[in-house]
Scaffold this motif. Sequence first.
Motif, PDB file in Angstrom:
ATOM      1  N   LEU A   1      36.036 -24.158 -36.124  1.00 38.26           N
ATOM      2  CA  LEU A   1      35.819 -25.510 -36.641  1.00 38.26           C
ATOM      3  C   LEU A   1      36.730 -26.538 -35.975  1.00 38.26           C
ATOM      4  O   LEU A   1      36.316 -27.669 -35.735  1.00 38.26           O
ATOM      5  CB  LEU A   1      36.006 -25.536 -38.162  1.00 38.26           C
TER       6      LEU A   1
ATOM      7  N   GLN B   1      38.015 -26.067 -32.970  1.00 34.02           N
ATOM      8  CA  GLN B   1      37.948 -25.883 -31.513  1.00 34.02           C
ATOM      9  C   GLN B   1      39.363 -25.676 -30.949  1.00 34.02           C
ATOM     10  O   GLN B   1      39.819 -26.399 -30.066  1.00 34.02           O
ATOM     11  CB  GLN B   1      37.254 -27.067 -30.839  1.00 34.02           C
TER      12      GLN B   1
ATOM     13  N   LEU C   1      37.503 -18.821 -38.349  1.00 36.60           N
ATOM     14  CA  LEU C   1      36.741 -20.011 -38.758  1.00 36.60           C
ATOM     15  C   LEU C   1      37.519 -21.297 -38.473  1.00 36.60           C
ATOM     16  O   LEU C   1      36.945 -22.279 -38.005  1.00 36.60           O
ATOM     17  CB  LEU C   1      36.366 -19.925 -40.242  1.00 36.60           C
TER      18      LEU C   1
END
Length: 181
Positions: free
Chosen positions: A54, A56, A50
């Motif tokens: 989020l 990148q 995650l």
Amino acid sequence: MTQFTSNHPVATEFIQAPRQGVLKRVFAFPNPVNDHAARFTAGIVVVLALVSLLGQLPWLVGLIAGGFVLRLAFGPRISPAALLSVKVLAPLVGDPKLVPGPPKRFAQGIGAALSIAAFVLLVTGGSLPGWTLMVLLVVAASLEAFIGLCLGCAIFAFLMRRGVIPAGICEECANIGLRKS
């Protein structure tokens, strides 16, 4: 917290035939596996994936892939996430819940394939397919971490029932899909 006595296998012990070669010992995977540790490791993967999504952060996808490769090749002995799960987090839950190791190793292989493919795609300009693979990884790892559904284990059981994976690989798992928890 109750400890297992010496006549019970510990989830991190490597139950192996006594006359194995060095390579088989180096690349051994525990059997059985502590399901609590597997679920904690999956939770760590969820958090890292995650954060990578989020933020990148393709480099973090590379680290996730490296962790899967380490767990696939060496079991929990070298992977920082697995060591944290096995040595620190799982003992907090209590007695180990022992499950067969081969399906868990198969699941690690699927995670390795997904995360390596995602990393390669991300560093070669395939952002959309790379991040899509990471979303799939988050879904699969979340199922394992939060509800105890190991998709890799389910695929392993399906392939065993179809004869693709020989029953001798994991005799206990031949009916894994039919067993009650």
